[in-house]
Motif scaffolding. Structure first.
Motif, PDB file in Angstrom:
ATOM      1  N   LEU A  72       0.747  -1.367  -0.015  1.00  0.00           N
ATOM      2  CA  LEU A  72      -0.025   0.089   0.040  1.00  0.00           C
ATOM      3  C   LEU A  72       0.793   1.202  -0.082  1.00  0.00           C
ATOM      4  CD1 LEU A  72      -2.805   1.258   0.059  1.00  0.00           C
ATOM      5  CD2 LEU A  72      -2.761   1.173   2.609  1.00  0.00           C
ATOM      6  N   VAL A  73       2.022   1.241   0.917  1.00  0.00           N
ATOM      7  CA  VAL A  73       2.794   2.511   0.928  1.00  0.00           C
ATOM      8  C   VAL A  73       3.598   2.752  -0.464  1.00  0.00           C
ATOM      9  CG1 VAL A  73       4.796   3.299   2.183  1.00  0.00           C
ATOM     10  CG2 VAL A  73       2.839   2.356   3.314  1.00  0.00           C
ATOM     11  N   CYS A  74       3.934   1.485  -0.719  1.00  0.00           N
ATOM     12  CA  CYS A  74       4.922   1.730  -2.014  1.00  0.00           C
ATOM     13  C   CYS A  74       3.900   2.143  -3.262  1.00  0.00           C
ATOM     14  CB  CYS A  74       5.417   0.182  -2.454  1.00  0.00           C
ATOM     15  SG  CYS A  74       6.999  -0.033  -1.445  1.00  0.00           S
ATOM     16  N   PHE A  75       2.911   1.609  -3.382  1.00  0.00           N
ATOM     17  CA  PHE A  75       2.056   1.909  -4.697  1.00  0.00           C
ATOM     18  C   PHE A  75       1.364   3.344  -4.351  1.00  0.00           C
ATOM     19  CE2 PHE A  75       0.734  -2.733  -5.373  1.00  0.00           C
ATOM     20  CZ  PHE A  75       1.787  -2.927  -6.075  1.00  0.00           C
ATOM     21  N   GLY A  76       1.071   3.766  -3.192  1.00  0.00           N
ATOM     22  CA  GLY A  76       0.640   5.405  -2.920  1.00  0.00           C
ATOM     23  C   GLY A  76       1.917   5.991  -3.345  1.00  0.00           C
ATOM     24  N   ALA A  77       3.035   5.732  -2.689  1.00  0.00           N
ATOM     25  CA  ALA A  77       4.280   6.732  -3.231  1.00  0.00           C
ATOM     26  C   ALA A  77       4.588   6.753  -4.675  1.00  0.00           C
ATOM     27  CB  ALA A  77       5.700   6.278  -2.409  1.00  0.00           C
ATOM     28  N   LEU A  78       4.391   5.522  -5.364  1.00  0.00           N
ATOM     29  CA  LEU A  78       4.680   5.434  -6.791  1.00  0.00           C
ATOM     30  C   LEU A  78       3.519   6.321  -7.564  1.00  0.00           C
ATOM     31  CD1 LEU A  78       6.116   1.766  -7.206  1.00  0.00           C
ATOM     32  CD2 LEU A  78       7.357   3.791  -7.151  1.00  0.00           C
ATOM     33  N   LEU A  79       2.311   6.095  -7.107  1.00  0.00           N
ATOM     34  CA  LEU A  79       1.277   6.897  -7.810  1.00  0.00           C
ATOM     35  C   LEU A  79       1.411   8.199  -7.717  1.00  0.00           C
ATOM     36  CD1 LEU A  79      -1.612   6.815  -9.203  1.00  0.00           C
ATOM     37  CD2 LEU A  79      -2.782   6.673  -6.996  1.00  0.00           C
ATOM     38  N   LEU A  80       1.755   8.833  -6.538  1.00  0.00           N
ATOM     39  CA  LEU A  80       2.176  10.258  -6.215  1.00  0.00           C
ATOM     40  C   LEU A  80       3.103  10.689  -7.237  1.00  0.00           C
ATOM     41  CD1 LEU A  80       1.552  12.692  -4.654  1.00  0.00           C
ATOM     42  CD2 LEU A  80       3.133  11.783  -2.819  1.00  0.00           C
ATOM     43  N   SER A  81       4.108   9.945  -7.318  1.00  0.00           N
ATOM     44  CA  SER A  81       5.423  10.075  -8.115  1.00  0.00           C
ATOM     45  C   SER A  81       4.977  10.320  -9.516  1.00  0.00           C
ATOM     46  CB  SER A  81       6.626   9.086  -8.098  1.00  0.00           C
ATOM     47  OG  SER A  81       6.902   9.186  -6.732  1.00  0.00           O
ATOM     48  N   VAL A  82       4.123   9.594  -9.935  1.00  0.00           N
ATOM     49  CA  VAL A  82       3.735   9.559 -11.552  1.00  0.00           C
ATOM     50  C   VAL A  82       2.838  10.655 -11.660  1.00  0.00           C
ATOM     51  CG1 VAL A  82       2.348   8.328 -13.285  1.00  0.00           C
ATOM     52  CG2 VAL A  82       3.824   6.901 -12.006  1.00  0.00           C
ATOM     53  N   LEU A  83       1.831  11.104 -11.073  1.00  0.00           N
ATOM     54  CA  LEU A  83       0.918  12.053 -10.884  1.00  0.00           C
ATOM     55  C   LEU A  83       1.803  13.364 -10.844  1.00  0.00           C
ATOM     56  CD1 LEU A  83      -2.149  11.196  -8.919  1.00  0.00           C
ATOM     57  CD2 LEU A  83      -1.908  10.872 -11.478  1.00  0.00           C
ATOM     58  N   LEU A  84       3.023  13.559 -10.146  1.00  0.00           N
ATOM     59  CA  LEU A  84       3.601  14.833 -10.053  1.00  0.00           C
ATOM     60  C   LEU A  84       4.825  14.973 -11.176  1.00  0.00           C
ATOM     61  CD1 LEU A  84       3.684  15.340  -6.284  1.00  0.00           C
ATOM     62  CD2 LEU A  84       2.340  16.569  -7.913  1.00  0.00           C
ATOM     63  N   ILE A  85       5.258  13.850 -11.303  1.00  0.00           N
ATOM     64  CA  ILE A  85       6.723  13.965 -12.280  1.00  0.00           C
ATOM     65  C   ILE A  85       6.409  14.042 -13.723  1.00  0.00           C
ATOM     66  CG2 ILE A  85       8.729  12.555 -12.790  1.00  0.00           C
ATOM     67  CD1 ILE A  85       8.921  11.908 -10.136  1.00  0.00           C
TER      68      ILE A  85
END
Length: 265
Positions: A72-85
């Motif tokens: 959950l934490v990894c997928f949440g961080a990666l989703l945030l990364s994709v949306l911002l980067i």
């Protein structure tokens, strides 16, 4: 004559590489064998083989919960990364290409500060006050976002450089597409492999992160690495099964990233 001389030299190099590979593989093979052993103490080989340690591991509710927390934490961080980067990279490469050098320096800043130092600062800021995030998954998602940022930025940036972004955008706009329509319908599909490589590599790294998870959440939101640390005094066979299971998942995602990387233009 040269070809005849190159044959033994090439064979020697291959033997050295395979020998080093076997030496590196021996600890992992020993751990795998120990995770399958019924008992192994005073003999060269285990007295028997069993899957009970893996069955005990994958039927442990605490392990499944910790594994789910990590996902959950990894997928949440990666989703945030994709949306911002992704939008940031598009703006930098299309409108402000001279800023790419500055961005390459800025994205390395998370690695300039040791995780222990960062954790102490975060404990001071978010331990109390209006945003008491310590002990919650939200603090980990934010930390993991900064850790994944360099991997995400470099992989997607390299993919953008290979696309010749400006010519691609100009061609789409000639056919009547707006800037954001061209970015969404033309550029984004061409970035899918770069994004997948970045996601797989980042996930493999984040799944093994321990310092932030242990200091900021600990057992209040136990992740896989914290669980492994807390179970270090339990059965060695059980811990070996846990290590092999973790290694299998990391190996699977790393292999997928390497396969995708070979197909990049």
């Amino acid at each position: 004559m040269r070809r005849a001389e190159q044959g033994p030299v090439l064979l020697y190099h291959r033997l050295v590489v395979w020998l080093l590979f076997l030496i590196l593989l021996l600890p992992l093979a020993g751990t795998l064998l120990y995770s399958l052993a019924t008992s192994w103490s005073a003999t060269v080989l285990p007295s028997g083989l069993t899957l009970k340690w893996y069955l005990a591991l994958w039927s442990d509710a605490r392990f499944l919960s910790a594994f789910g927390h990590s996902l959950l934490v990894c997928f949440g961080a990666l989703l945030l990364s994709v949306l911002l980067i992704l939008p940031l990279l598009f703006v930098v490469h299309y409108h402000f290409p001279r800023l790419d050098g500055l961005m390459n320096v800025l994205i390395l800043l998370p690695f300039a500060i040791p995780p222990v130092v960062s954790s102490v600062g975060l404990l001071q800021v978010y331990g109390s006050g209006p945003l008491p995030l310590i002990g919650t998954p939200w603090i980990l998602i934010g930390c993991y976002f900064t850790v994944a940022l360099p991997f995400m930025y470099r992989a997607i940036s390299n993919n953008l450089l290979a696309l010749n972004l400006r010519d691609l955008m100009d061609a789409a706009r000639v056919h009547g597409a707006s800037t954001w329509q061209a970015a969404f319908w033309v550029v984004l599909p061409n970035l899918r492999k770069g994004v997948m490589v970045a996601l797989f590599l980042s996930f493999s790294f984040l799944l093994g992160e321990f310092v932030f998870a242990n200091l900021l959440v600990g057992t209040r939101y136990e992740t896989l690495q914290v669980y492994l640390n807390n179970m270090r005094n339990s059965s060695g066979h059980f811990n070996s099964a846990l290590v092999i299971s973790y290694f299998f998942f990391v190996l699977l995602f790393t292999w997928a990233a390497n396969r995708l990387n070979k197909d990049l233009p």
